[in-house]
Write an enzyme that holds these catalytic residues in place. Structure first.
Site, PDB file in Angstrom:
ATOM      1  N   HIS A 130       0.833  -1.205   0.000  1.00 53.95           N
ATOM      2  CA  HIS A 130       0.000   0.000   0.000  1.00 53.95           C
ATOM      3  C   HIS A 130       0.870   1.258   0.000  1.00 53.95           C
ATOM      4  O   HIS A 130       0.453   2.308  -0.503  1.00 53.95           O
ATOM      5  CB  HIS A 130      -0.927   0.005   1.212  1.00 53.95           C
ATOM      6  CG  HIS A 130      -2.035  -0.991   1.143  1.00 53.95           C
ATOM      7  ND1 HIS A 130      -3.171  -0.798   0.385  1.00 53.95           N
ATOM      8  CD2 HIS A 130      -2.181  -2.208   1.730  1.00 53.95           C
ATOM      9  CE1 HIS A 130      -3.980  -1.843   0.514  1.00 53.95           C
ATOM     10  NE2 HIS A 130      -3.402  -2.716   1.321  1.00 53.95           N
ATOM     11  N   ASP A 184      -7.311  -3.165  -1.441  1.00 48.93           N
ATOM     12  CA  ASP A 184      -8.088  -4.116  -0.663  1.00 48.93           C
ATOM     13  C   ASP A 184      -9.530  -4.025  -1.120  1.00 48.93           C
ATOM     14  O   ASP A 184     -10.059  -2.924  -1.323  1.00 48.93           O
ATOM     15  CB  ASP A 184      -8.010  -3.796   0.833  1.00 48.93           C
ATOM     16  CG  ASP A 184      -6.636  -4.064   1.421  1.00 48.93           C
ATOM     17  OD1 ASP A 184      -5.829  -4.753   0.761  1.00 48.93           O
ATOM     18  OD2 ASP A 184      -6.368  -3.581   2.544  1.00 48.93           O
ATOM     19  N   HIS A 237      -6.743 -11.616   6.789  1.00 48.44           N
ATOM     20  CA  HIS A 237      -7.425 -11.287   5.531  1.00 48.44           C
ATOM     21  C   HIS A 237      -8.784 -11.980   5.382  1.00 48.44           C
ATOM     22  O   HIS A 237      -9.264 -12.160   4.258  1.00 48.44           O
ATOM     23  CB  HIS A 237      -6.521 -11.653   4.343  1.00 48.44           C
ATOM     24  CG  HIS A 237      -5.344 -10.740   4.185  1.00 48.44           C
ATOM     25  ND1 HIS A 237      -4.289 -10.756   5.060  1.00 48.44           N
ATOM     26  CD2 HIS A 237      -5.079  -9.766   3.274  1.00 48.44           C
ATOM     27  CE1 HIS A 237      -3.396  -9.846   4.690  1.00 48.44           C
ATOM     28  NE2 HIS A 237      -3.853  -9.227   3.629  1.00 48.44           N
ATOM     29  N   ASP A 284     -11.550 -10.675   6.188  1.00 53.08           N
ATOM     30  CA  ASP A 284     -12.595  -9.687   5.923  1.00 53.08           C
ATOM     31  C   ASP A 284     -12.337  -8.867   4.661  1.00 53.08           C
ATOM     32  O   ASP A 284     -13.039  -7.896   4.382  1.00 53.08           O
ATOM     33  CB  ASP A 284     -12.753  -8.739   7.117  1.00 53.08           C
ATOM     34  CG  ASP A 284     -11.484  -7.940   7.404  1.00 53.08           C
ATOM     35  OD1 ASP A 284     -10.423  -8.255   6.814  1.00 53.08           O
ATOM     36  OD2 ASP A 284     -11.549  -7.006   8.227  1.00 53.08           O
ATOM     37  N   HIS A 298      -6.922  -8.844  -0.707  1.00 50.82           N
ATOM     38  CA  HIS A 298      -5.839  -7.901  -0.996  1.00 50.82           C
ATOM     39  C   HIS A 298      -5.186  -8.261  -2.329  1.00 50.82           C
ATOM     40  O   HIS A 298      -4.858  -9.418  -2.583  1.00 50.82           O
ATOM     41  CB  HIS A 298      -4.805  -7.969   0.130  1.00 50.82           C
ATOM     42  CG  HIS A 298      -3.526  -7.251  -0.171  1.00 50.82           C
ATOM     43  ND1 HIS A 298      -3.299  -5.953   0.220  1.00 50.82           N
ATOM     44  CD2 HIS A 298      -2.402  -7.655  -0.843  1.00 50.82           C
ATOM     45  CE1 HIS A 298      -2.088  -5.586  -0.174  1.00 50.82           C
ATOM     46  NE2 HIS A 298      -1.532  -6.593  -0.824  1.00 50.82           N
TER      47      HIS A 298
END
Length: 245
Positions: free
Chosen positions: A186, A193, A224, A226, A229
């Site tokens: 990021h 995401d 991860h 939720d 990515h």
């Protein structure tokens, strides 16, 4: 009277001929665009900035597990990606970028060069600028643009239903505030995401394998469950055990 009538007929014929000639001359010509306008047909062997611009927009069509290089050289991989793009939108899949291909690209982009279904603000929701990350602001913004075009291709492949972006570029300060990894992609602007919506997180993770993302982390990978990515790391790494990846 006869002479006047003949003259009027000849004038009408000349006007119609001119109009027809104008139609023939402009038929199939791609219109100018507020973001970028291509001025020539591109095919294998072409090179230059116009090829680079095309490759950015074809970044989501490299084929399963592949990544399309953005190098300004129109080679076999670019031709294959172009054919996939053309086929996806019902165009003649000849691997040649001409007016029909360009007009479709114009229809898919806004004047700031982002694809119509994504925006810079979506890819930068916790910073006032694109600075403060691991790369300079211009690079971070450019990386985000490439991600958006890959997401546009992915969105189309999934039936043109919305894809929810929950995180994009982060400055070091923002990354720290959200508990991101110290080496998070990021920070480079090349990671996104995605949250669940019309599609499950597993559907997103699986589909992303076709659209040029080297990094795919999803449900079953630590931290991860939720979100899914996606990123453009140097080497391929896919892990979403819950999804069978």
């Amino acid at each position: 009277m006869y002479t006047r009538t003949v003259r009027l007929i000849l004038t009408f014929v000349m006007i119609m001929a001119g109009a027809l000639a104008g139609t023939v001359a402009t038929a199939g010509t791609a219109h100018a665009d507020g973001c970028y306008t291509w001025s020539r047909t591109l095919s294998q062997g072409s090179s230059g900035t116009d090829v680079t611009q095309l490759q950015i927009r074809l970044g989501g069509y490299p084929g399963y597990g592949s990544v399309l290089a953005v190098d300004g050289d129109f080679g076999p991989a670019t031709e294959a990606a172009l054919k996939r793009f053309q086929s996806a939108y019902g165009l003649t899949a000849d691997g040649v970028a001409g007016p029909n291909t360009f007009n479709k690209l114009y229809a898919l982009q806004d004047d700031d060069c982002t694809p119509i279904h994504f925006s810079y603000s979506e890819l930068n929701d916790c910073n006032s600028t694109w600075s403060g990350g691991a790369v300079d602001a211009a690079t971070a913004k450019s990386n985000a643009l490439r991600s958006m075009w890959k997401l546009e291709a992915m969105r189309h492949a999934l039936g043109d239903q919305p894809i929810t972006v929950t995180s994009g570029f982060r400055s070091y300060a923002c990354n720290s505030a959200v508990g991101g990894a110290s080496n998070s992609r990021h920070l480079y602007g090349d990671a996104v995401d995605l949250g669940a919506g019309p599609h499950s997180l597993c559907t997103l993770a699986k589909q992303a394998r076709n659209h040029g993302f080297r990094g795919i982390l999803g449900p079953g990978y630590p931290g991860h469950d939720d979100h899914t990515h996606l990123d453009h790391r140097a080497g391929q790494y896919w892990s979403a055990p819950t999804c069978g990846i």
